[in-house]
Enzyme design. Structure first.
Site, mmCIF file in Angstrom:
data_model
loop_
_atom_site.group_PDB
_atom_site.id
_atom_site.type_symbol
_atom_site.label_atom_id
_atom_site.label_comp_id
_atom_site.label_asym_id
_atom_site.label_seq_id
_atom_site.Cartn_x
_atom_site.Cartn_y
_atom_site.Cartn_z
ATOM 1 N N ILE A 1 0.835 -1.191 0.000
ATOM 2 C CA ILE A 1 0.000 0.000 0.000
ATOM 3 C C ILE A 1 0.876 1.249 0.000
ATOM 4 C CG2 ILE A 1 -1.756 1.299 1.267
ATOM 5 C CD1 ILE A 1 -2.867 -1.269 2.312
ATOM 6 N N GLU B 1 3.078 -5.836 7.353
ATOM 7 C CA GLU B 1 2.319 -4.881 8.160
ATOM 8 C C GLU B 1 2.845 -4.735 9.595
ATOM 9 O OE1 GLU B 1 -0.455 -5.986 4.813
ATOM 10 O OE2 GLU B 1 1.065 -6.987 6.054
ATOM 11 N N GLY C 1 0.182 -5.350 1.124
ATOM 12 C CA GLY C 1 -1.077 -5.378 0.387
ATOM 13 C C GLY C 1 -1.035 -6.273 -0.833
ATOM 14 N N ASP D 1 -4.979 -6.169 7.534
ATOM 15 C CA ASP D 1 -6.436 -6.127 7.668
ATOM 16 C C ASP D 1 -7.191 -6.210 6.341
ATOM 17 O OD1 ASP D 1 -5.749 -3.651 6.703
ATOM 18 O OD2 ASP D 1 -6.609 -2.490 8.357
ATOM 19 N N ASP E 1 -2.179 -9.550 0.408
ATOM 20 C CA ASP E 1 -3.646 -9.507 0.541
ATOM 21 C C ASP E 1 -4.311 -9.782 -0.800
ATOM 22 O OD1 ASP E 1 -4.028 -8.610 3.352
ATOM 23 O OD2 ASP E 1 -3.057 -6.773 2.687
#
Length: 283
Positions: A72, A155, A132, A163, A135
């Site tokens: 991210i 993270e 990310g 998350d 993810d």
């Protein structure tokens, strides 16, 4: 010539001819395809358009430039952390918490779009796949990488809890213990280790070799009955969260609704006539 479409932060190509394969590329190469707010917004829109295109049967997800995805973008972190409204300190904190929850849920939906897409999504990973990026690929249906690929559930090093899906999807791919170790340490792991744990299906010497192999695989899947492919993905994902008995009931209901189709007749005729490539209708 394959059709090409530009979204902000994305590039969409295909399908070329009758291949049924579309290519979706993260396209922020100067930022190593870091995920910013615009890209999070573009992803589900592009996936929805590909899902609705009857000529598309399989989607391949790639990254432009030197790396698949650097995670991210820090600008997105800043946007999420900012704001919260006025009022007293306690009131301001509550508003920030509500805003953060809404923002996180929205970002989660961008990756869940890969699972909700009816067509299979194959991730082809080279270079770094961080935070990310993990993810995102865990929401895809199949994953392949190059031998120089590196991964990190990063993270924890940013003082946050992952998350956007990693902690929910990764244990189902590589097991609870492996996920716990990677998520708590944030350490980097290689493509060969990713394969040994079950995160990726195979590892290739170069990006070109990987993309050629993934394209062959995607075309093989695209040649099957679209109804059967869509049903297989839907049932596998649904059964992941059900007991065996519940999963059997779900697939019985699915086939009761879908089994009587022209595709079934076409497949049987092809088998009877030893036809190597039956022609199936579009979704």
């Amino acid at each position: 010539m394959a059709e090409q479409e530009e979204w902000e932060g994305l590039r969409v190509e295909g399908p070329d001819g009758n291949s049924g394969v579309a290519w979706l590329s993260l396209h922020r190469p100067t930022r190593f395809n870091a995920l910013d707010a615009v890209l999070f917004h573009s992803l589900p829109l592009a996936i929805a358009k590909l899902d609705g295109n009857p000529d598309v049967r399989v989607i391949v997800l790639t990254g432009s430039g030197a790396h698949f995805c650097a995670g991210i973008d820090l600008s997105t972190f800043a946007q999420i952390a900012g704001g919260g409204g006025g009022g007293g300190r306690r009131n301001q904190t509550k508003k920030k918490e509500k805003k953060l929850r809404r923002d996180v849920k929205e970002l989660q939906s961008s990756f869940t779009a890969f699972e909700e897409c009816r067509k299979p999504v194959i991730a082809a990973i080279h270079g770094a796949c961080i935070g990310g990026g993990i993810d995102m690929i865990t929401a895809c249906d199949l994953r392949y990488c190059t031998k120089d690929a590196s991964f990190s559930v990063k993270e924890v090093d940013l003082a946050i809890t992952a998350d956007l899906g990693t902690l929910q999807r990764l244990p189902r791919l590589i097991g609870h213990g492996n996920t716990m170790e990677l998520a708590l340490t944030g350490r980097k792991f290689t493509g060969s280790e990713a394969k040994s744990m079950g995160l990726v299906q195979d590892v290739y010497d170069s990006k070109a070799e990987m993309l050629a192999a993934v394209e062959t695989l995607a075309k093989q899947i695209a040649s099957k009955s679209p109804l059967a492919v869509v049903g297989t993905k839907a049932v596998l994902l649904k059964s992941r969260d059900l007991t065996v008995a519940q999963g059997l009931e779900y697939v019985a209901l699915w086939n009761a609704a879908m089994l009587i189709s022209q595709d079934l007749k076409t497949a049987i005729q092809a088998q009877n006539h030893k036809q190597s490539k039956p022609f199936f209708s579009k979704l």
